[in-house]
Design a protein around this motif. Structure first.
Motif, PDB file in Angstrom:
ATOM      1  N   ALA A 295       1.148  -3.188  -3.543  1.00 11.66           N
ATOM      2  CA  ALA A 295       0.513  -2.569  -2.343  1.00 11.66           C
ATOM      3  C   ALA A 295       1.466  -3.016  -0.966  1.00 11.66           C
ATOM      4  O   ALA A 295       1.616  -2.247   0.034  1.00 11.66           O
ATOM      5  CB  ALA A 295      -0.826  -2.987  -2.051  1.00 11.66           C
ATOM      6  N   ALA A 296       1.792  -4.186  -1.118  1.00  9.89           N
ATOM      7  CA  ALA A 296       2.623  -4.529   0.170  1.00  9.89           C
ATOM      8  C   ALA A 296       3.908  -4.200   0.209  1.00  9.89           C
ATOM      9  O   ALA A 296       4.685  -4.347   1.106  1.00  9.89           O
ATOM     10  CB  ALA A 296       2.718  -6.372  -0.081  1.00  9.89           C
ATOM     11  N   HIS A 297       4.237  -3.591  -0.905  1.00  6.80           N
ATOM     12  CA  HIS A 297       5.861  -2.846  -0.913  1.00  6.80           C
ATOM     13  C   HIS A 297       5.805  -1.798  -1.204  1.00  6.80           C
ATOM     14  O   HIS A 297       6.616  -1.004  -2.025  1.00  6.80           O
ATOM     15  CB  HIS A 297       6.807  -3.707  -1.941  1.00  6.80           C
ATOM     16  CG  HIS A 297       6.612  -5.176  -1.470  1.00  6.80           C
ATOM     17  ND1 HIS A 297       5.827  -6.309  -2.005  1.00  6.80           N
ATOM     18  CD2 HIS A 297       7.591  -5.732  -0.703  1.00  6.80           C
ATOM     19  CE1 HIS A 297       6.340  -7.326  -1.649  1.00  6.80           C
ATOM     20  NE2 HIS A 297       7.449  -7.040  -0.865  1.00  6.80           N
ATOM     21  N   ASN A 298       4.908  -0.771  -0.849  1.00 10.75           N
ATOM     22  CA  ASN A 298       4.808   0.713  -0.846  1.00 10.75           C
ATOM     23  C   ASN A 298       4.631   1.043  -2.530  1.00 10.75           C
ATOM     24  O   ASN A 298       5.053   2.275  -2.685  1.00 10.75           O
ATOM     25  CB  ASN A 298       5.922   1.247  -0.372  1.00 10.75           C
ATOM     26  CG  ASN A 298       5.504   1.263   1.157  1.00 10.75           C
ATOM     27  OD1 ASN A 298       4.967   1.048   2.002  1.00 10.75           O
ATOM     28  ND2 ASN A 298       6.893   0.663   1.982  1.00 10.75           N
ATOM     29  N   ALA A 299       4.214   0.127  -3.410  1.00 14.32           N
ATOM     30  CA  ALA A 299       4.050   0.631  -4.629  1.00 14.32           C
ATOM     31  C   ALA A 299       5.426   0.905  -5.299  1.00 14.32           C
ATOM     32  O   ALA A 299       5.521   1.541  -6.330  1.00 14.32           O
ATOM     33  CB  ALA A 299       3.230   1.845  -4.883  1.00 14.32           C
ATOM     34  N   ILE A 300       6.519   0.379  -4.842  1.00 13.91           N
ATOM     35  CA  ILE A 300       7.873   0.669  -5.417  1.00 13.91           C
ATOM     36  C   ILE A 300       8.097  -0.720  -6.262  1.00 13.91           C
ATOM     37  O   ILE A 300       8.314  -1.827  -5.665  1.00 13.91           O
ATOM     38  CB  ILE A 300       8.887   0.623  -4.192  1.00 13.91           C
ATOM     39  CG1 ILE A 300       8.593   1.940  -3.386  1.00 13.91           C
ATOM     40  CG2 ILE A 300      10.371   0.725  -4.700  1.00 13.91           C
ATOM     41  CD1 ILE A 300       9.403   2.048  -2.104  1.00 13.91           C
ATOM     42  N   LEU A 301       8.126  -0.515  -7.676  1.00 10.22           N
ATOM     43  CA  LEU A 301       8.391  -1.583  -8.583  1.00 10.22           C
ATOM     44  C   LEU A 301       9.549  -2.510  -8.135  1.00 10.22           C
ATOM     45  O   LEU A 301       9.339  -3.597  -8.086  1.00 10.22           O
ATOM     46  CB  LEU A 301       8.291  -1.129  -9.728  1.00 10.22           C
ATOM     47  CG  LEU A 301       8.456  -2.205 -10.996  1.00 10.22           C
ATOM     48  CD1 LEU A 301       7.288  -3.293 -10.899  1.00 10.22           C
ATOM     49  CD2 LEU A 301       8.392  -1.466 -12.230  1.00 10.22           C
ATOM     50  N   ARG A 302      10.635  -1.926  -7.977  1.00  7.27           N
ATOM     51  CA  ARG A 302      11.902  -2.831  -7.845  1.00  7.27           C
ATOM     52  C   ARG A 302      11.831  -3.664  -6.642  1.00  7.27           C
ATOM     53  O   ARG A 302      12.095  -4.707  -6.655  1.00  7.27           O
ATOM     54  CB  ARG A 302      13.041  -1.894  -8.017  1.00  7.27           C
ATOM     55  CG  ARG A 302      14.591  -2.668  -8.014  1.00  7.27           C
ATOM     56  CD  ARG A 302      15.641  -1.659  -7.857  1.00  7.27           C
ATOM     57  NE  ARG A 302      15.781  -0.978  -9.174  1.00  7.27           N
ATOM     58  CZ  ARG A 302      16.222  -1.307 -10.457  1.00  7.27           C
ATOM     59  NH1 ARG A 302      16.343  -2.596 -10.481  1.00  7.27           N
ATOM     60  NH2 ARG A 302      15.966  -0.535 -11.449  1.00  7.27           N
ATOM     61  N   THR A 303      11.527  -2.884  -5.518  1.00  7.90           N
ATOM     62  CA  THR A 303      11.568  -3.956  -4.205  1.00  7.90           C
ATOM     63  C   THR A 303      10.199  -4.925  -4.617  1.00  7.90           C
ATOM     64  O   THR A 303      10.539  -6.071  -4.156  1.00  7.90           O
ATOM     65  CB  THR A 303      10.807  -3.046  -3.157  1.00  7.90           C
ATOM     66  OG1 THR A 303      11.760  -1.698  -3.136  1.00  7.90           O
ATOM     67  CG2 THR A 303      10.768  -3.626  -1.837  1.00  7.90           C
ATOM     68  N   THR A 304       9.297  -4.731  -5.259  1.00  6.70           N
ATOM     69  CA  THR A 304       8.137  -5.778  -5.293  1.00  6.70           C
ATOM     70  C   THR A 304       8.676  -6.697  -6.171  1.00  6.70           C
ATOM     71  O   THR A 304       8.692  -7.905  -5.702  1.00  6.70           O
ATOM     72  CB  THR A 304       7.108  -5.063  -5.997  1.00  6.70           C
ATOM     73  OG1 THR A 304       6.569  -3.968  -5.378  1.00  6.70           O
ATOM     74  CG2 THR A 304       6.027  -5.887  -6.646  1.00  6.70           C
ATOM     75  N   LEU A 305       9.523  -6.599  -7.220  1.00  2.00           N
ATOM     76  CA  LEU A 305       9.995  -7.680  -8.008  1.00  2.00           C
ATOM     77  C   LEU A 305      11.065  -8.320  -7.339  1.00  2.00           C
ATOM     78  O   LEU A 305      11.103  -9.642  -7.616  1.00  2.00           O
ATOM     79  CB  LEU A 305      10.631  -7.010  -9.492  1.00  2.00           C
ATOM     80  CG  LEU A 305       9.505  -6.200 -10.489  1.00  2.00           C
ATOM     81  CD1 LEU A 305      10.205  -5.719 -11.663  1.00  2.00           C
ATOM     82  CD2 LEU A 305       8.584  -7.341 -10.950  1.00  2.00           C
ATOM     83  N   GLU A 306      11.788  -7.744  -6.738  1.00  7.62           N
ATOM     84  CA  GLU A 306      12.882  -8.519  -5.784  1.00  7.62           C
ATOM     85  C   GLU A 306      12.313  -9.440  -4.785  1.00  7.62           C
ATOM     86  O   GLU A 306      12.699 -10.583  -4.708  1.00  7.62           O
ATOM     87  CB  GLU A 306      13.910  -7.296  -5.217  1.00  7.62           C
ATOM     88  CG  GLU A 306      14.711  -6.720  -6.037  1.00  7.62           C
ATOM     89  CD  GLU A 306      15.537  -5.616  -5.556  1.00  7.62           C
ATOM     90  OE1 GLU A 306      15.172  -5.369  -4.500  1.00  7.62           O
ATOM     91  OE2 GLU A 306      16.509  -5.051  -6.361  1.00  7.62           O
ATOM     92  N   ALA A 307      11.149  -8.850  -4.319  1.00 13.22           N
ATOM     93  CA  ALA A 307      10.418  -9.765  -3.051  1.00 13.22           C
ATOM     94  C   ALA A 307       9.996 -11.063  -3.716  1.00 13.22           C
ATOM     95  O   ALA A 307       9.812 -11.919  -3.454  1.00 13.22           O
ATOM     96  CB  ALA A 307       9.506  -8.941  -2.718  1.00 13.22           C
ATOM     97  N   ILE A 308       9.286 -10.731  -5.196  1.00 14.36           N
ATOM     98  CA  ILE A 308       8.576 -12.067  -5.869  1.00 14.36           C
ATOM     99  C   ILE A 308       9.718 -12.794  -6.155  1.00 14.36           C
ATOM    100  O   ILE A 308       9.575 -13.999  -6.107  1.00 14.36           O
ATOM    101  CB  ILE A 308       7.871 -11.259  -6.814  1.00 14.36           C
ATOM    102  CG1 ILE A 308       6.643 -10.431  -6.614  1.00 14.36           C
ATOM    103  CG2 ILE A 308       7.419 -12.466  -7.723  1.00 14.36           C
ATOM    104  CD1 ILE A 308       5.836  -9.812  -7.525  1.00 14.36           C
ATOM    105  N   ALA A 309      10.961 -12.452  -6.610  1.00 15.35           N
ATOM    106  CA  ALA A 309      11.784 -13.309  -7.111  1.00 15.35           C
ATOM    107  C   ALA A 309      12.548 -14.271  -5.835  1.00 15.35           C
ATOM    108  O   ALA A 309      13.176 -15.124  -6.311  1.00 15.35           O
ATOM    109  CB  ALA A 309      12.836 -12.517  -7.839  1.00 15.35           C
ATOM    110  N   GLU A 310      12.405 -13.791  -4.812  1.00 16.34           N
ATOM    111  CA  GLU A 310      12.999 -14.307  -3.495  1.00 16.34           C
ATOM    112  C   GLU A 310      12.563 -16.132  -3.288  1.00 16.34           C
ATOM    113  O   GLU A 310      11.350 -16.300  -3.521  1.00 16.34           O
ATOM    114  CB  GLU A 310      12.942 -13.763  -2.312  1.00 16.34           C
ATOM    115  CG  GLU A 310      13.743 -12.470  -2.248  1.00 16.34           C
ATOM    116  CD  GLU A 310      13.670 -11.534  -1.234  1.00 16.34           C
ATOM    117  OE1 GLU A 310      12.882 -11.952  -0.344  1.00 16.34           O
ATOM    118  OE2 GLU A 310      14.488 -10.505  -0.748  1.00 16.34           O
TER     119      GLU A 310
END
Length: 310
Positions: A295-310
């Motif tokens: 939800a914090a990343h507009n439901a975009i999976l790739r963006t979400t995973l990249e943000a979590i990995a940072e």
């Protein structure tokens, strides 16, 4: 009063590229069954080439559609006959494929729902009916209206587009003739010129195939831009039957490296939400934490995973 019917009639049918006689099939009734299908196939081979010529316009349309849909706009297809049915087909496939709501992408056809299975030929001649369709769905400036008409002169579609312009909706034409009345009304024109049909004027053939290819690109390309895929995986697929459950499981397996049994168990734990399952499988977050991140990343999976990995 609108002069749409007069403008449409100004270009007679005989002048349309889709209505001219095709010399390559002039004697098709004398051919063997194999020769008939070979002749049709030869004509069909020209469709992809015609669509290739309009890819810049298709890409422009995809960008514009995605921009409006991000702001809550709807994608509305409107057409008559084959064109209308193709719009309804594309719209109906989006909820199970991309997890869209039925209200986000809508197909409208001259003559109403009955026309999806039965020809209502005279319905296309009424421009006021096209306007009324869009009034009924409460068209707004955030919406996108795609007028589909092989001829580019169907009064029902012209009436709808003219009304859409007054509401400041984005207007797009998918036509198969050059310099049509519809092209003069819209913001973006996509016009794959397929030439004369194997059967004179039967635009359910090459023109319909070209329209189907374009609509495939419009919806698929838009959904990709909206984050409905991860690579080429349909991560918003809605598992509403056994086949789709297996597809969702395979998507989770491909994205996470889990085996089939663990992927299916993970999907069940995540209430069938493919994106949520992939985030959990790749990060060890809880399903609720995964949903929060998405939800914090507009439901975009790739963006979400990249943000979590940072």
């Amino acid at each position: 009063m609108s002069d749409l019917p007069q403008r449409a009639e100004a270009q007679t049918i005989s002048a349309l590229a889709t209505e001219t006689i095709n010399p390559a099939t002039a004697n098709i009734d004398r051919l063997s069954p194999l020769e008939i299908v070979q002749a049709i196939n030869t004509e069909d081979a020209k469709v992809a080439q015609a669509v290739e010529q309009v890819l810049p316009a298709v890409s422009q349309a995809i960008s514009a559609i995605a921009s409006r849909m991000r702001q809550g706009g709807r994608l509305l297809y409107i057409g008559a006959g084959t064109s209308g049915r193709l719009g309804i087909l594309d719209a109906s496939e989006c909820p199970p494929t991309f997890g869209t709501s039925p209200e986000q992408i809508v197909g409208l056809i001259a003559g109403g729902p009955i026309a999806t299975a039965n020809a209502v030929e005279d319905a296309e001649d009424n421009p006021a009916a096209g306007r009324a369709e869009l009034e009924q769905v409460h068209l707004t400036a955030s919406d996108i209206v795609v007028g589909i008409a092989a001829s580019g002169r169907t009064p029902y579609v012209l009436g709808a587009i003219e009304y859409a312009r007054t509401q400041h909706a984005l207007t797009i034409a998918v036509v198969c003739n050059p310099d049509s009345p519809l092209e003069k009304l819209v913001d973006i024109t996509i016009a794959p010129i397929v030439g004369p049909e194997a059967l004179t004027g039967s635009t359910r053939l090459k023109a319909g195939t070209a329209q189907k290819m374009v609509l495939n690109m419009l919806s698929t390309g838009t959904m990709i831009l909206l984050g409905k895929t991860y690579g080429n995986l349909m991560v918003d697929v809605v598992a509403t039957n056994y086949k789709l459950e297996q597809r969702a499981s395979k998507i989770v397996q491909s994205a996470t490296g889990l085996d089939a049994e663990r992927a299916l168990a993970l999907l069940q734990r995540c209430h069938g939400e493919t994106k949520t399952a992939i985030v959990v499988g790749k990060t060890n977050l809880t399903p609720d934490e995964a949903r929060t991140q998405l939800a914090a990343h507009n439901a975009i999976l790739r963006t979400t995973l990249e943000a979590i990995a940072e």
